[in-house]
Design an enzyme around this catalytic site. Structure first.
Site, PDB file in Angstrom:
ATOM      1  CD  GLU A   1     -57.669  -7.205  56.534  1.00 12.76           C
ATOM      2  OE1 GLU A   1     -57.042  -6.428  57.277  1.00 12.76           O
ATOM      3  OE2 GLU A   1     -58.377  -8.128  56.969  1.00 12.76           O
TER       4      GLU A   1
ATOM      5  CG  ASP B   1     -55.365   0.920  63.377  1.00 12.31           C
ATOM      6  OD1 ASP B   1     -55.699  -0.275  63.307  1.00 12.31           O
ATOM      7  OD2 ASP B   1     -55.762   1.787  62.578  1.00 12.31           O
TER       8      ASP B   1
END
Length: 279
Positions: free
Chosen positions: A50, A61
């Site tokens: 990723e 995040d």
């Protein structure tokens, strides 16, 4: 959809083990170091990569990945350079699937059609765009599918039976199960709850289900990998990068090797996971 992703999951199924999916931030702390990290991941045991697209406002995040994005942006990383990172990686590795992960804003500014064309050229196999719900599939998901790029959707503990069909409708490549509510880097989820959630999703799709959020160690990977088709690790890798840097955020001679050492340990966890589950 891309043959690379399908082939990789078929190989892993034949081996009887889950995938180790490793996330790192493109351009963190600089272009050359992140390319070195990317090349080291498969050698250390990563099955799928990723590739994070740095963004100034990453709402999903946690602090570690936010800081990684800031370091990358400070170092001059752009979406164009992140695509170039994949293209440079493809010069020596045409087998490892690459999934670009991030937010829609940079893609929208870049131009959707141009981005998809450039992603294909760079050898990108899939996209995870966390702020595009199924109701916005016409924006990027459908165009990506038409180009032959997998669009990987997130399912969460709050994705109920009514919502799940919409989430899965245009999903391809694999399903990313976010094992807990909250931001990246949270605590390890309850393995029994994860197992139940994976089985519930599998009742609605034949796609592999990979589990992320909270996996930090080889033991975590082993436990979660016992019930999932893949284990996603991101924050632990980003933290490993951060701890290897100088006080002013520069790479050291140990940065790439530090990440490789961590990933080798995580790989030992996933490689033993299904064997333990099968006993």
């Amino acid at each position: 959809m891309t043959a690379r992703m399908d082939k990789r999951f078929a190989e892993l199924k034949a081996e009887g083990r889950p995938a180790l999916v490793t996330y790192f931030m493109g351009g963190d702390p600089d272009y050359d170091t992140s390319l070195g990290i990317m090349k080291a991941l498969p050698e250390a045991g990563s099955d799928i990569i990723e590739l994070g697209m740095p963004f100034s406002d990453p709402m999903a995040d946690g602090p570690a990945i936010q800081l990684a994005g800031q370091r990358a942006l400070k170092g001059g990383q752009t979406l164009k350079k992140t695509l170039q990172l994949a293209a440079d990686f493809r010069k020596t590795d045409d087998a490892t699937p690459i999934v670009m992960m991030g937010y829609y804003n940079p893609i929208y500014i870049y131009g959707v059609e141009k981005f998809l064309d450039d992603a294909l050229t760079a050898g990108i196999d899939g996209l995870i765009v966390v702020d595009l719900p199924p109701e916005m599939d016409d924006e990027l998901c459908i165009p990506a599918i038409r180009k032959g790029i997998n669009f990987i959707r997130l399912a969460t503990p709050t994705t109920d039976e009514k919502r799940l069909p919409a989430v899965l409708k245009n999903t391809s490549g694999f399903v990313y199960y976010v094992s807990m509510n909250g931001i990246t880097g949270s605590a390890l989820p309850d393995p029994s709850l994860v197992s139940g959630a994976v089985q519930r999703i599998k009742q609605h799709t034949e796609l592999p289900v990979c589990v992320g959020f909270g996996v930090k160690t080889a033991e975590h990977a082993k436990v979660i990998g016992g019930s999932a088709d893949g284990v996603v690790v991101g924050t632990a890798i980003v933290n490993q990068v951060a701890t290897s840097l100088t006080k002013d955020g520069k790479a050291t001679a140990d940065t790439v090797q530090a990440v490789a050492t961590l990933v080798r340990g995580l790989s030992s966890g996933t490689r033993s996971a299904r064997l333990v589950a099968a006993e």
